[in-house]
Design an enzyme around this catalytic site. Structure first.
Site, PDB file in Angstrom:
ATOM      1  N   ALA A  38       0.797  -1.218   0.000  1.00  0.00           N
ATOM      2  CA  ALA A  38       0.000   0.000   0.000  1.00  0.00           C
ATOM      3  C   ALA A  38       0.830   1.269   0.000  1.00  0.00           C
ATOM      4  O   ALA A  38       0.330   2.333  -0.363  1.00  0.00           O
ATOM      5  CB  ALA A  38      -0.933   0.002   1.223  1.00  0.00           C
ATOM      6  N   ASP A  39       2.101   1.187   0.394  1.00  0.00           N
ATOM      7  CA  ASP A  39       2.931   2.390   0.486  1.00  0.00           C
ATOM      8  C   ASP A  39       4.361   2.068   0.059  1.00  0.00           C
ATOM      9  O   ASP A  39       5.303   2.236   0.826  1.00  0.00           O
ATOM     10  CB  ASP A  39       2.900   2.935   1.916  1.00  0.00           C
ATOM     11  CG  ASP A  39       3.526   4.318   2.016  1.00  0.00           C
ATOM     12  OD1 ASP A  39       3.641   5.011   0.971  1.00  0.00           O
ATOM     13  OD2 ASP A  39       3.909   4.728   3.131  1.00  0.00           O
ATOM     14  N   LEU A  40       4.514   1.634  -1.180  1.00  0.00           N
ATOM     15  CA  LEU A  40       5.843   1.304  -1.686  1.00  0.00           C
ATOM     16  C   LEU A  40       6.591   2.599  -1.963  1.00  0.00           C
ATOM     17  O   LEU A  40       6.295   3.311  -2.921  1.00  0.00           O
ATOM     18  CB  LEU A  40       5.737   0.460  -2.956  1.00  0.00           C
ATOM     19  CG  LEU A  40       7.049  -0.172  -3.433  1.00  0.00           C
ATOM     20  CD1 LEU A  40       7.556  -1.189  -2.424  1.00  0.00           C
ATOM     21  CD2 LEU A  40       6.871  -0.822  -4.791  1.00  0.00           C
TER      22      LEU A  40
ATOM     23  N   ASN B 118      10.708   2.413   2.490  1.00  0.00           N
ATOM     24  CA  ASN B 118      10.289   1.057   2.810  1.00  0.00           C
ATOM     25  C   ASN B 118      11.058  -0.009   2.039  1.00  0.00           C
ATOM     26  O   ASN B 118      10.671  -1.177   2.050  1.00  0.00           O
ATOM     27  CB  ASN B 118       8.783   0.900   2.573  1.00  0.00           C
ATOM     28  CG  ASN B 118       7.973   1.646   3.616  1.00  0.00           C
ATOM     29  OD1 ASN B 118       8.432   1.853   4.736  1.00  0.00           O
ATOM     30  ND2 ASN B 118       6.776   2.073   3.253  1.00  0.00           N
TER      31      ASN B 118
END
Length: 213
Positions: free
Chosen positions: A138-140, A144
């Protein structure tokens, strides 16, 4: 179980809200993350979420997903501990994952030295490995993704992620990462990023079995 043992060290995180820290638990280094709200909802409550069954809470879902991904031998940290604490009609949550020794996130790496083509290729293959298993992140973003001392790439922070059918979202995942890299270039100095580096990542993503550069 979750009480941090001194000393603790705050770690860089993808959200920028400073909710992760390094703790020691039974002689093992763990990255402890407290779930916090973002955006406008954070004005109402910094770290409280509407009550739901414990197994459906954010920490427990991320914990279960990480266990699944590790069973598939994907490049993600080991889920160690998770906690769901009820507070009347709301709850708070924490998760702890195994520390990846000698690792730095991609932004930290770009601040100190330009990653090699082989580093970018490792990142591309790591993302492709997740996508081949239909893992939606969801938050690449550049915070991360990690590179360790051996040049291996890892993907972290699986809050609100899931195994998802289809393929259209995969290109969106990559586009989100590229936007993140470009955004950090306007915020961080020094920052050893060149648009040409993106080709090394995408080439390895498209042909993960090819010989690394």
């Amino acid at each position: 179980m979750f009480e941090a043992q001194a000393p603790t060290e705050h770690l860089a995180t993808g959200s920028g809200r400073g909710q992760a820290r390094l703790v020691q638990h039974q002689g093992q280094g763990l990255v402890l993350r407290h779930y916090r709200r973002g955006g406008l909802m954070a004005r109402l409550s910094e770290d409280r979420f509407l009550r739901e069954a414990a197994h459906r809470s954010r920490a427990m879902r991320e914990f279960a997903l990480l266990r699944l991904l590790r069973s598939w031998r994907l490049p993600v940290p080991e889920a160690a501990l998770a906690r769901h604490r009820a507070h009347g009609l709301v709850y708070s949550a924490d998760i702890a994952v195994g520390l990846i020794p000698g690792s730095r996130n991609l932004v930290q790496r770009l601040q100190s030295v330009r990653p090699t083509p082989a580093d970018w290729a490792a990142l591309g293959r790591a993302i492709r490995a997740l996508h081949d298993r239909q893992v939606f992140h969801a938050d690449l973003n550049a915070h991360n993704l990690l590179l360790d001392a051996q040049g291996r790439a890892w993907v972290v922070d699986f809050d609100k992620c899931a195994v998802r059918p289809g393929d259209a979202w995969k290109a969106d995942n990559l586009a989100r990462l590229q936007r993140s890299l470009r955004k950090e270039a306007t915020r961080v100095h020094p920052y050893h990023w060149d648009e040409a580096d993106w080709t090394h990542l995408t080439t390895a993503y498209e042909r993960p079995d090819a010989t690394p550069p």
